[in-house]
Design a protein around this motif. Structure first.
Motif, mmCIF file in Angstrom:
data_model
loop_
_atom_site.group_PDB
_atom_site.id
_atom_site.type_symbol
_atom_site.label_atom_id
_atom_site.label_comp_id
_atom_site.label_asym_id
_atom_site.label_seq_id
_atom_site.Cartn_x
_atom_site.Cartn_y
_atom_site.Cartn_z
ATOM 1 N N SER A 35 0.829 -1.214 0.000
ATOM 2 C CA SER A 35 0.000 0.000 0.000
ATOM 3 C C SER A 35 0.857 1.255 0.000
ATOM 4 O O SER A 35 0.415 2.313 -0.429
ATOM 5 N N LYS A 36 2.090 1.143 0.454
ATOM 6 C CA LYS A 36 2.986 2.301 0.513
ATOM 7 C C LYS A 36 3.860 2.438 -0.730
ATOM 8 O O LYS A 36 4.286 3.526 -1.065
ATOM 9 N N ASP A 37 4.155 1.308 -1.396
ATOM 10 C CA ASP A 37 5.033 1.354 -2.557
ATOM 11 C C ASP A 37 4.652 0.222 -3.507
ATOM 12 O O ASP A 37 4.634 -0.949 -3.111
ATOM 13 N N SER A 38 4.365 0.553 -4.739
ATOM 14 C CA SER A 38 3.889 -0.437 -5.705
ATOM 15 C C SER A 38 4.903 -1.543 -5.980
ATOM 16 O O SER A 38 4.533 -2.614 -6.463
ATOM 17 N N VAL A 39 6.157 -1.317 -5.667
ATOM 18 C CA VAL A 39 7.166 -2.343 -5.915
ATOM 19 C C VAL A 39 6.887 -3.606 -5.084
ATOM 20 O O VAL A 39 7.316 -4.696 -5.433
ATOM 21 N N PHE A 40 6.117 -3.473 -4.006
ATOM 22 C CA PHE A 40 5.813 -4.608 -3.145
ATOM 23 C C PHE A 40 4.468 -5.261 -3.471
ATOM 24 O O PHE A 40 4.053 -6.185 -2.790
ATOM 25 N N ARG A 41 3.794 -4.785 -4.500
ATOM 26 C CA ARG A 41 2.498 -5.362 -4.821
ATOM 27 C C ARG A 41 2.686 -6.829 -5.218
ATOM 28 O O ARG A 41 3.750 -7.221 -5.708
ATOM 29 N N PRO A 42 1.654 -7.644 -5.013
ATOM 30 C CA PRO A 42 1.779 -9.062 -5.366
ATOM 31 C C PRO A 42 1.770 -9.246 -6.878
ATOM 32 O O PRO A 42 0.717 -9.215 -7.511
ATOM 33 N N ALA A 43 2.937 -9.401 -7.451
ATOM 34 C CA ALA A 43 3.084 -9.584 -8.895
ATOM 35 C C ALA A 43 4.256 -10.526 -9.127
ATOM 36 O O ALA A 43 5.148 -10.640 -8.281
ATOM 37 N N PRO A 44 4.259 -11.219 -10.259
ATOM 38 C CA PRO A 44 5.430 -12.062 -10.567
ATOM 39 C C PRO A 44 6.679 -11.189 -10.634
ATOM 40 O O PRO A 44 6.620 -10.044 -11.088
ATOM 41 N N ILE A 45 7.787 -11.716 -10.143
ATOM 42 C CA ILE A 45 9.036 -10.964 -10.198
ATOM 43 C C ILE A 45 10.157 -11.866 -10.697
ATOM 44 O O ILE A 45 10.054 -13.082 -10.662
ATOM 45 N N SER A 46 11.204 -11.217 -11.151
ATOM 46 C CA SER A 46 12.418 -11.908 -11.563
ATOM 47 C C SER A 46 13.567 -11.287 -10.782
ATOM 48 O O SER A 46 13.740 -10.070 -10.798
ATOM 49 N N VAL A 47 14.323 -12.121 -10.070
ATOM 50 C CA VAL A 47 15.479 -11.653 -9.302
ATOM 51 C C VAL A 47 16.708 -12.336 -9.870
ATOM 52 O O VAL A 47 16.814 -13.564 -9.848
ATOM 53 N N ASN A 48 17.615 -11.538 -10.411
ATOM 54 C CA ASN A 48 18.836 -12.052 -11.036
ATOM 55 C C ASN A 48 18.527 -13.170 -12.037
ATOM 56 O O ASN A 48 19.211 -14.174 -12.107
ATOM 57 N N GLY A 49 17.447 -12.985 -12.791
ATOM 58 C CA GLY A 49 17.087 -13.926 -13.835
ATOM 59 C C GLY A 49 16.213 -15.088 -13.385
ATOM 60 O O GLY A 49 15.736 -15.847 -14.215
ATOM 61 N N ALA A 50 16.005 -15.264 -12.091
ATOM 62 C CA ALA A 50 15.126 -16.344 -11.596
ATOM 63 C C ALA A 50 13.719 -15.782 -11.419
ATOM 64 O O ALA A 50 13.533 -14.723 -10.825
ATOM 65 N N ASP A 51 12.721 -16.505 -11.944
ATOM 66 C CA ASP A 51 11.332 -16.048 -11.881
ATOM 67 C C ASP A 51 10.646 -16.578 -10.628
ATOM 68 O O ASP A 51 10.831 -17.740 -10.246
ATOM 69 N N TYR A 52 9.837 -15.703 -10.001
ATOM 70 C CA TYR A 52 9.090 -16.054 -8.799
ATOM 71 C C TYR A 52 7.647 -15.616 -8.959
ATOM 72 O O TYR A 52 7.362 -14.567 -9.532
ATOM 73 N N SER A 53 6.752 -16.435 -8.401
ATOM 74 C CA SER A 53 5.326 -16.106 -8.412
ATOM 75 C C SER A 53 5.052 -14.976 -7.438
ATOM 76 O O SER A 53 5.876 -14.687 -6.563
ATOM 77 N N PRO A 54 3.864 -14.370 -7.507
ATOM 78 C CA PRO A 54 3.512 -13.338 -6.534
ATOM 79 C C PRO A 54 3.521 -13.908 -5.108
ATOM 80 O O PRO A 54 3.205 -15.081 -4.897
ATOM 81 N N TRP A 55 3.856 -13.068 -4.142
ATOM 82 C CA TRP A 55 3.977 -13.520 -2.758
ATOM 83 C C TRP A 55 2.668 -14.075 -2.204
ATOM 84 O O TRP A 55 2.673 -14.951 -1.342
ATOM 85 N N GLU A 56 1.538 -13.622 -2.729
ATOM 86 C CA GLU A 56 0.248 -14.143 -2.246
ATOM 87 C C GLU A 56 0.139 -15.656 -2.467
ATOM 88 O O GLU A 56 -0.412 -16.376 -1.631
ATOM 89 N N GLY A 57 0.687 -16.139 -3.571
ATOM 90 C CA GLY A 57 0.647 -17.571 -3.855
ATOM 91 C C GLY A 57 1.441 -18.384 -2.857
ATOM 92 O O GLY A 57 1.030 -19.466 -2.441
ATOM 93 N N TYR A 58 2.592 -17.850 -2.448
ATOM 94 C CA TYR A 58 3.406 -18.563 -1.457
ATOM 95 C C TYR A 58 2.682 -18.624 -0.110
ATOM 96 O O TYR A 58 2.712 -19.640 0.583
ATOM 97 N N LEU A 59 2.011 -17.540 0.252
ATOM 98 C CA LEU A 59 1.248 -17.553 1.506
ATOM 99 C C LEU A 59 0.098 -18.550 1.436
ATOM 100 O O LEU A 59 -0.170 -19.273 2.399
#
Length: 187
Positions: free
Chosen positions: A72-96
């Motif tokens: 809610s404070k910064d869109s970078v933390f919204r639940p969306a797929p991300i890629s970190v150093n080339g590795a893809d991750y699902s949105p954090w909501e899915g992990y929860l």
């Protein structure tokens, strides 16, 4: 607990000490061991076997609450797929959601009792001073939980000693970490 009174944080002693590595290693063991002795004495003296920590509230609920607040404070933390150093991750909501579906397995790992806890027992919140050969400890900035799962404290301390503290000491030429979320790229 001021420096004038001889107190310093355990983090300061462990990660910013001018001692040589061998001396620091032995003194670090002594300082960490002393802090753990105090924590475990408090845990042992306050065990309540009639109550168990609520893993959903203590861990998953707190994680979700903090992630939603960050989003809610910064869109970078919204639940969306991300890629970190080339590795893809699902949105954090899915992990929860996955963790919640594994509730029985998670509960099998929790303690069968509650006890007094600090709630933020990392080396920045552990002050000490030498009194001759003895060490006087003070634990500052406790959370208002009062009681819960002592493993949270132990894990917080271990994470700081193994990850957070050493990472804070990496000079500015640290390796670049890039994170991509949708069209955003963060370095």
């Amino acid at each position: 607990f001021s420096k004038a009174d001889g107190y310093q944080s355990l983090a300061q002693a462990l990660f910013k000490s001018p001692l040589c590595n061998e001396a620091l290693g032995e003194e670090a063991k002594r300082l960490i061991g002393g802090a753990l002795d105090i924590l475990f004495a408090a845990y042992g003296a306050t065990i309540d076997e009639k109550r168990m920590p609520n893993i959903d509230a203590v861990y998953l609920g707190r994680i979700e609450e903090r992630l939603r607040l960050a989003a809610s404070k910064d869109s970078v933390f919204r639940p969306a797929p991300i890629s970190v150093n080339g590795a893809d991750y699902s949105p954090w909501e899915g992990y929860l959601r996955t963790l919640r579906t594994k509730g029985d397995q998670l509960r099998s790992l929790q303690t069968s009792f509650t006890c007094v806890v600090h709630g933020d027992a990392h080396p920045e919140n552990i002050m000490f001073r030498y009194e001759g050969r003895n060490v006087n400890y003070r634990f500052i900035d406790p959370k208002d939980w009062g009681e819960g799962d002592y493993m949270f404290d132990v894990t917080k301390l271990a994470h700081y000693l193994d990850v957070a503290g050493p990472l804070e000491q990496i000079p500015n030429n640290q390796p670049e970490v890039t994170c991509e979320s949708g069209a955003e790229r963060i370095s």
